[in-house]
Design a protein around this motif. Structure first.
Motif, PDB file in Angstrom:
ATOM      1  N   ALA A 199       0.835  -1.211   0.000  1.00 48.91           N
ATOM      2  CA  ALA A 199       0.000   0.000   0.000  1.00 48.91           C
ATOM      3  C   ALA A 199       0.863   1.250   0.000  1.00 48.91           C
ATOM      4  O   ALA A 199       0.538   2.248  -0.659  1.00 48.91           O
ATOM      5  N   ALA A 200       1.979   1.233   0.733  1.00 50.97           N
ATOM      6  CA  ALA A 200       2.882   2.391   0.783  1.00 50.97           C
ATOM      7  C   ALA A 200       3.528   2.633  -0.581  1.00 50.97           C
ATOM      8  O   ALA A 200       3.652   3.783  -1.036  1.00 50.97           O
ATOM      9  N   ILE A 201       3.926   1.572  -1.247  1.00 53.24           N
ATOM     10  CA  ILE A 201       4.523   1.701  -2.582  1.00 53.24           C
ATOM     11  C   ILE A 201       3.478   2.214  -3.565  1.00 53.24           C
ATOM     12  O   ILE A 201       3.754   3.101  -4.385  1.00 53.24           O
ATOM     13  N   ALA A 202       2.269   1.694  -3.473  1.00 55.77           N
ATOM     14  CA  ALA A 202       1.179   2.133  -4.361  1.00 55.77           C
ATOM     15  C   ALA A 202       0.914   3.626  -4.205  1.00 55.77           C
ATOM     16  O   ALA A 202       0.709   4.339  -5.198  1.00 55.77           O
TER      17      ALA A 202
ATOM     18  N   GLY B 130      -4.797   0.015  -2.328  1.00 55.74           N
ATOM     19  CA  GLY B 130      -4.869   0.736  -1.071  1.00 55.74           C
ATOM     20  C   GLY B 130      -4.796   2.243  -1.117  1.00 55.74           C
ATOM     21  O   GLY B 130      -4.872   2.905  -0.071  1.00 55.74           O
ATOM     22  N   VAL B 131      -4.654   2.856  -2.291  1.00 55.56           N
ATOM     23  CA  VAL B 131      -4.558   4.314  -2.372  1.00 55.56           C
ATOM     24  C   VAL B 131      -5.909   4.958  -2.070  1.00 55.56           C
ATOM     25  O   VAL B 131      -6.931   4.581  -2.649  1.00 55.56           O
ATOM     26  N   ASP B 132      -5.917   5.927  -1.174  1.00 51.58           N
ATOM     27  CA  ASP B 132      -7.094   6.729  -0.849  1.00 51.58           C
ATOM     28  C   ASP B 132      -7.035   7.979  -1.726  1.00 51.58           C
ATOM     29  O   ASP B 132      -6.327   8.936  -1.416  1.00 51.58           O
ATOM     30  N   VAL B 133      -7.766   7.971  -2.843  1.00 47.09           N
ATOM     31  CA  VAL B 133      -7.657   9.038  -3.838  1.00 47.09           C
ATOM     32  C   VAL B 133      -8.015  10.403  -3.248  1.00 47.09           C
ATOM     33  O   VAL B 133      -7.329  11.404  -3.498  1.00 47.09           O
ATOM     34  N   GLY B 134      -9.100  10.471  -2.486  1.00 46.58           N
ATOM     35  CA  GLY B 134      -9.511  11.754  -1.908  1.00 46.58           C
ATOM     36  C   GLY B 134      -8.447  12.336  -0.992  1.00 46.58           C
ATOM     37  O   GLY B 134      -8.115  13.525  -1.082  1.00 46.58           O
ATOM     38  N   ARG B 135      -7.903  11.493  -0.132  1.00 47.74           N
ATOM     39  CA  ARG B 135      -6.883  11.970   0.812  1.00 47.74           C
ATOM     40  C   ARG B 135      -5.626  12.434   0.093  1.00 47.74           C
ATOM     41  O   ARG B 135      -5.139  13.546   0.321  1.00 47.74           O
TER      42      ARG B 135
END
Length: 323
Positions: free
Chosen positions: A151-154, A188-193
Protein backbone atom coordinates in the motif's frame (compact mmCIF):
# COMPACT_ATOMS: atom_id res chain seq x y z
CA UNK A 1 10.08 -11.35 -25.52
CA UNK A 2 9.83 -7.80 -26.84
CA UNK A 3 12.49 -5.18 -26.12
CA UNK A 4 10.70 -3.86 -23.04
CA UNK A 5 10.29 -7.30 -21.49
CA UNK A 6 13.90 -8.16 -22.23
CA UNK A 7 15.16 -4.98 -20.59
CA UNK A 8 12.87 -5.41 -17.58
CA UNK A 9 14.13 -8.98 -17.14
CA UNK A 10 17.74 -7.80 -17.32
CA UNK A 11 17.19 -5.02 -14.75
CA UNK A 12 15.20 -7.37 -12.53
CA UNK A 13 18.01 -9.93 -12.56
CA UNK A 14 20.54 -7.27 -11.51
CA UNK A 15 18.30 -6.08 -8.67
CA UNK A 16 17.82 -9.64 -7.41
CA UNK A 17 21.50 -10.57 -7.61
CA UNK A 18 22.90 -7.53 -5.76
CA UNK A 19 22.36 -6.34 -2.24
CA UNK A 20 23.31 -2.68 -1.71
CA UNK A 21 21.55 0.05 -3.69
CA UNK A 22 21.47 3.84 -4.01
CA UNK A 23 18.21 5.14 -5.49
CA UNK A 24 18.63 8.72 -6.74
CA UNK A 25 16.62 11.42 -8.53
CA UNK A 26 17.08 14.91 -9.95
CA UNK A 27 17.67 18.26 -8.26
CA UNK A 28 14.62 20.50 -7.76
CA UNK A 29 12.57 17.30 -7.46
CA UNK A 30 8.90 17.01 -8.34
CA UNK A 31 6.32 14.45 -7.31
CA UNK A 32 7.43 11.97 -9.96
CA UNK A 33 11.07 12.09 -8.84
CA UNK A 34 10.28 11.72 -5.13
CA UNK A 35 7.40 9.25 -5.47
CA UNK A 36 9.40 7.05 -7.84
CA UNK A 37 12.46 7.09 -5.58
CA UNK A 38 10.43 6.07 -2.54
CA UNK A 39 8.47 3.42 -4.43
CA UNK A 40 11.52 1.63 -5.80
CA UNK A 41 13.46 1.96 -2.55
CA UNK A 42 10.55 0.47 -0.59
CA UNK A 43 10.12 -2.41 -3.04
CA UNK A 44 13.83 -3.25 -2.77
CA UNK A 45 13.64 -3.09 1.02
CA UNK A 46 10.71 -5.51 0.92
CA UNK A 47 13.09 -7.89 -0.86
CA UNK A 48 15.53 -7.56 2.03
CA UNK A 49 17.98 -5.27 0.24
CA UNK A 50 20.20 -2.60 1.81
CA UNK A 51 18.91 0.64 0.27
CA UNK A 52 19.65 4.37 0.43
CA UNK A 53 17.12 6.79 -1.09
CA UNK A 54 18.78 10.16 -1.74
CA UNK A 55 17.91 13.48 -3.30
CA UNK A 56 20.00 16.63 -3.10
CA UNK A 57 17.12 18.38 -1.32
CA UNK A 58 15.83 15.41 0.65
CA UNK A 59 12.08 15.08 0.92
CA UNK A 60 10.34 18.38 0.21
CA UNK A 61 7.96 19.74 2.84
CA UNK A 62 4.98 19.52 0.47
CA UNK A 63 5.61 15.80 -0.09
CA UNK A 64 6.31 14.97 3.53
CA UNK A 65 2.95 13.17 3.78
CA UNK A 66 4.01 10.40 1.38
CA UNK A 67 4.17 6.93 2.89
CA UNK A 68 7.60 6.26 4.44
CA UNK A 69 8.82 9.70 3.33
CA UNK A 70 11.42 9.65 6.12
CA UNK A 71 13.46 7.13 4.12
CA UNK A 72 14.31 9.73 1.48
CA UNK A 73 17.12 11.95 2.76
CA UNK A 74 19.81 14.32 1.59
CA UNK A 75 23.04 12.50 0.67
CA UNK A 76 25.77 12.31 3.33
CA UNK A 77 28.98 14.32 3.05
CA UNK A 78 31.07 11.14 3.21
CA UNK A 79 31.08 8.73 0.29
CA UNK A 80 29.49 5.31 0.40
CA UNK A 81 30.07 2.36 -1.94
CA UNK A 82 27.23 0.44 -3.61
CA UNK A 83 26.62 -2.57 -5.78
CA UNK A 84 24.14 -0.63 -7.92
CA UNK A 85 23.21 3.06 -8.26
CA UNK A 86 19.84 3.80 -9.87
CA UNK A 87 18.99 7.18 -11.43
CA UNK A 88 15.26 7.79 -11.75
CA UNK A 89 13.44 10.49 -13.75
CA UNK A 90 16.73 12.30 -14.43
CA UNK A 91 17.24 13.50 -18.00
CA UNK A 92 20.98 14.19 -17.70
CA UNK A 93 23.35 12.73 -15.14
CA UNK A 94 24.60 16.04 -13.74
CA UNK A 95 21.02 16.74 -12.64
CA UNK A 96 21.59 14.19 -9.87
CA UNK A 97 23.47 16.97 -8.08
CA UNK A 98 25.32 16.12 -4.87
CA UNK A 99 23.97 12.58 -4.78
CA UNK A 100 26.54 11.59 -7.43
CA UNK A 101 29.45 12.68 -5.26
CA UNK A 102 28.05 10.67 -2.33
CA UNK A 103 28.27 7.47 -4.39
CA UNK A 104 31.90 6.49 -3.91
CA UNK A 105 31.65 3.61 -6.36
CA UNK A 106 29.00 1.42 -7.93
CA UNK A 107 29.50 -1.75 -9.94
CA UNK A 108 26.57 -0.78 -12.16
CA UNK A 109 24.54 2.33 -12.94
CA UNK A 110 20.89 1.91 -13.98
CA UNK A 111 19.06 4.75 -15.73
CA UNK A 112 15.21 4.61 -15.81
CA UNK A 113 13.46 7.65 -17.25
CA UNK A 114 10.79 9.00 -19.60
CA UNK A 115 12.49 12.18 -20.91
CA UNK A 116 13.10 11.96 -24.68
CA UNK A 117 16.21 14.14 -24.31
CA UNK A 118 17.92 11.58 -22.01
CA UNK A 119 21.32 10.68 -23.60
CA UNK A 120 21.11 7.12 -22.20
CA UNK A 121 23.90 7.35 -19.64
CA UNK A 122 24.62 4.32 -17.44
CA UNK A 123 25.25 0.59 -17.85
CA UNK A 124 21.60 -0.52 -17.98
CA UNK A 125 19.17 1.93 -19.53
CA UNK A 126 15.41 1.93 -19.96
CA UNK A 127 13.91 5.11 -21.45
CA UNK A 128 10.25 5.24 -22.50
CA UNK A 129 9.39 8.73 -23.78
CA UNK A 130 5.77 7.64 -24.33
CA UNK A 131 5.28 7.10 -20.59
CA UNK A 132 3.69 10.10 -18.86
CA UNK A 133 5.72 9.53 -15.68
CA UNK A 134 8.65 7.51 -14.44
CA UNK A 135 6.20 6.23 -11.82
CA UNK A 136 4.21 4.53 -14.60
CA UNK A 137 7.37 2.82 -15.92
CA UNK A 138 8.15 1.60 -12.40
CA UNK A 139 4.65 0.16 -11.96
CA UNK A 140 5.06 -1.76 -15.21
CA UNK A 141 8.51 -2.96 -14.15
CA UNK A 142 7.50 -4.01 -10.63
CA UNK A 143 4.47 -5.95 -11.84
CA UNK A 144 6.38 -7.52 -14.74
CA UNK A 145 9.11 -8.73 -12.39
CA UNK A 146 6.67 -9.60 -9.60
CA UNK A 147 8.42 -7.26 -7.16
CA UNK A 148 6.45 -6.14 -4.08
CA UNK A 149 3.88 -3.36 -4.36
CA UNK A 150 2.58 -2.68 -0.86
CA UNK A 151 0.00 0.00 0.00
CA UNK A 152 2.88 2.39 0.78
CA UNK A 153 4.52 1.70 -2.58
CA UNK A 154 1.18 2.13 -4.36
CA UNK A 155 0.68 5.56 -2.73
CA UNK A 156 4.08 6.77 -3.91
CA UNK A 157 3.51 5.48 -7.44
CA UNK A 158 0.09 7.16 -7.56
CA UNK A 159 1.58 10.49 -6.41
CA UNK A 160 4.31 10.17 -9.04
CA UNK A 161 1.85 9.52 -11.86
CA UNK A 162 -0.77 12.01 -10.72
CA UNK A 163 1.65 14.93 -10.46
CA UNK A 164 3.43 14.32 -13.77
CA UNK A 165 0.12 14.04 -15.65
CA UNK A 166 -1.28 17.23 -14.11
CA UNK A 167 -3.76 15.15 -12.14
CA UNK A 168 -4.50 13.06 -15.26
CA UNK A 169 -5.16 16.14 -17.43
CA UNK A 170 -2.10 16.36 -19.70
CA UNK A 171 -2.11 14.89 -23.24
CA UNK A 172 0.41 12.21 -22.20
CA UNK A 173 -2.31 10.55 -20.08
CA UNK A 174 -3.35 7.28 -21.74
CA UNK A 175 -5.85 4.51 -21.23
CA UNK A 176 -3.05 2.54 -19.60
CA UNK A 177 -2.42 5.38 -17.16
CA UNK A 178 -5.99 5.17 -15.90
CA UNK A 179 -5.79 1.38 -15.72
CA UNK A 180 -2.67 1.64 -13.56
CA UNK A 181 -4.28 4.31 -11.36
CA UNK A 182 -7.24 1.97 -10.86
CA UNK A 183 -4.94 -0.88 -9.89
CA UNK A 184 -3.12 1.36 -7.39
CA UNK A 185 -6.46 2.29 -5.83
CA UNK A 186 -7.24 -1.42 -5.51
CA UNK A 187 -3.92 -1.78 -3.72
CA UNK A 188 -4.87 0.74 -1.07
CA UNK A 189 -4.56 4.31 -2.37
CA UNK A 190 -7.09 6.73 -0.85
CA UNK A 191 -7.66 9.04 -3.84
CA UNK A 192 -9.51 11.75 -1.91
CA UNK A 193 -6.88 11.97 0.81
CA UNK A 194 -3.85 11.95 -1.45
CA UNK A 195 -5.37 14.40 -3.95
CA UNK A 196 -6.20 16.86 -1.20
CA UNK A 197 -2.67 16.63 0.19
CA UNK A 198 -1.16 17.05 -3.29
CA UNK A 199 -3.33 19.88 -4.61
CA UNK A 200 -5.17 21.57 -1.72
CA UNK A 201 -2.49 21.85 0.92
CA UNK A 202 -0.20 24.69 -0.18
CA UNK A 203 1.46 27.00 2.36
CA UNK A 204 0.30 30.60 2.37
CA UNK A 205 3.76 31.77 1.25
CA UNK A 206 3.25 29.97 -2.09
CA UNK A 207 0.13 31.99 -2.85
CA UNK A 208 1.91 35.18 -1.83
CA UNK A 209 4.72 34.25 -4.24
CA UNK A 210 2.18 33.70 -7.01
CA UNK A 211 0.72 37.16 -6.32
CA UNK A 212 4.19 38.71 -6.71
CA UNK A 213 4.91 36.73 -9.88
CA UNK A 214 1.65 37.70 -11.54
CA UNK A 215 2.60 41.34 -11.02
CA UNK A 216 5.53 40.72 -13.43
CA UNK A 217 3.41 38.90 -16.04
CA UNK A 218 4.03 39.91 -19.65
CA UNK A 219 2.76 38.77 -23.04
CA UNK A 220 4.34 38.49 -26.49
CA UNK A 221 3.53 37.05 -29.93
CA UNK A 222 0.03 38.55 -30.01
CA UNK A 223 -0.81 36.95 -26.68
CA UNK A 224 0.36 33.48 -27.66
CA UNK A 225 3.28 33.63 -25.21
CA UNK A 226 3.05 34.55 -21.52
CA UNK A 227 5.90 34.77 -19.03
CA UNK A 228 6.80 35.96 -15.59
CA UNK A 229 10.06 36.33 -13.71
CA UNK A 230 11.48 35.95 -10.23
CA UNK A 231 14.64 37.80 -9.28
CA UNK A 232 16.87 36.18 -6.63
CA UNK A 233 14.14 35.06 -4.31
CA UNK A 234 13.98 34.33 -0.64
CA UNK A 235 11.04 32.02 -1.33
CA UNK A 236 11.61 28.31 -0.89
CA UNK A 237 12.43 26.66 -4.20
CA UNK A 238 9.70 24.05 -3.81
CA UNK A 239 7.04 26.78 -3.77
CA UNK A 240 7.74 27.48 -7.46
CA UNK A 241 6.57 24.08 -8.66
CA UNK A 242 3.44 24.31 -10.78
CA UNK A 243 3.06 28.11 -10.70
CA UNK A 244 3.74 28.26 -14.43
CA UNK A 245 0.47 26.39 -14.97
CA UNK A 246 -1.42 29.59 -14.17
CA UNK A 247 0.10 31.12 -17.33
CA UNK A 248 -0.46 28.05 -19.46
CA UNK A 249 -4.15 28.08 -18.46
CA UNK A 250 -4.78 31.49 -20.08
CA UNK A 251 -6.98 31.35 -23.16
CA UNK A 252 -4.93 31.94 -26.32
CA UNK A 253 -1.57 31.25 -24.70
CA UNK A 254 0.42 28.51 -26.45
CA UNK A 255 3.73 28.82 -24.59
CA UNK A 256 4.30 29.80 -20.95
CA UNK A 257 7.71 30.59 -19.49
CA UNK A 258 8.94 31.06 -15.92
CA UNK A 259 12.32 32.73 -15.41
CA UNK A 260 14.01 32.38 -12.04
CA UNK A 261 17.25 34.22 -11.30
CA UNK A 262 19.76 32.00 -9.47
CA UNK A 263 22.74 32.92 -7.32
CA UNK A 264 25.37 31.41 -9.63
CA UNK A 265 25.02 33.86 -12.52
CA UNK A 266 22.45 31.69 -14.29
CA UNK A 267 18.71 31.87 -14.85
CA UNK A 268 16.49 28.82 -14.45
CA UNK A 269 14.05 28.62 -17.36
CA UNK A 270 10.88 26.52 -17.22
CA UNK A 271 8.79 26.25 -20.38
CA UNK A 272 5.38 24.77 -21.11
CA UNK A 273 3.55 24.37 -24.41
CA UNK A 274 -0.07 23.56 -25.21
CA UNK A 275 0.65 22.61 -28.83
CA UNK A 276 2.94 19.73 -29.81
CA UNK A 277 3.89 21.68 -32.94
CA UNK A 278 5.76 24.08 -30.64
CA UNK A 279 8.45 21.87 -29.10
CA UNK A 280 9.83 23.59 -26.00
CA UNK A 281 12.31 20.75 -25.46
CA UNK A 282 13.97 21.70 -28.76
CA UNK A 283 14.30 25.28 -27.54
CA UNK A 284 15.72 24.30 -24.16
CA UNK A 285 18.16 21.86 -25.76
CA UNK A 286 19.75 24.80 -27.58
CA UNK A 287 20.63 26.20 -24.16
CA UNK A 288 21.93 22.99 -22.60
CA UNK A 289 18.62 21.86 -21.12
CA UNK A 290 16.01 19.31 -22.09
CA UNK A 291 12.78 17.61 -21.12
CA UNK A 292 9.61 16.87 -23.07
CA UNK A 293 7.93 18.39 -26.13
CA UNK A 294 5.33 20.12 -23.93
CA UNK A 295 7.41 20.69 -20.78
CA UNK A 296 11.12 21.45 -20.60
CA UNK A 297 13.72 23.53 -18.83
CA UNK A 298 17.28 24.82 -18.84
CA UNK A 299 19.76 26.81 -16.77
CA UNK A 300 21.14 29.63 -18.89
CA UNK A 301 24.11 31.82 -18.01
CA UNK A 302 23.40 35.54 -18.12
CA UNK A 303 21.44 38.27 -16.41
CA UNK A 304 17.68 37.96 -16.07
CA UNK A 305 16.95 40.53 -18.85
CA UNK A 306 19.51 38.92 -21.19
CA UNK A 307 18.10 35.44 -20.77
CA UNK A 308 14.51 36.64 -21.01
CA UNK A 309 15.28 38.33 -24.33
CA UNK A 310 17.02 35.27 -25.84
CA UNK A 311 14.42 32.74 -24.76
CA UNK A 312 11.39 34.87 -25.62
CA UNK A 313 12.81 35.50 -29.10
CA UNK A 314 13.35 31.77 -29.67
CA UNK A 315 9.89 30.91 -28.35
CA UNK A 316 8.18 33.53 -30.47
CA UNK A 317 10.03 32.30 -33.56
CA UNK A 318 8.88 28.74 -32.86
CA UNK A 319 5.29 29.88 -32.36
CA UNK A 320 5.30 31.89 -35.59
CA UNK A 321 6.84 28.99 -37.57
CA UNK A 322 4.52 26.30 -36.31
CA UNK A 323 1.09 27.82 -35.61
Amino acid sequence: MNERDTKFAEIGRVLREHNKFAVLSHVRPDGDALGSTLALALSLKELGKDVRAWNEEGILEKYGFLARAELLTKPPTTQEDFDVAIALDTAVQNRLGTTTAAVGSAKLWINIDHHPSNPRYGDLVYIDPTAPATGQILFEFLTHQKFPITAAIAENLYAAISTDTGSFQYPNTTTRTFEIAGELVRRGVDVGRISQLLYENFPRRRIELLRDLLATMRFACDGKLAYFSLSQASAQAEDNEGLIDHLRAIHGVIVAIFFEELTDGKVRVSMRSKNEAVDVCAICTQFGGGGHVLAAGARVRGTLPEVEKKIVEQACAAIERNT
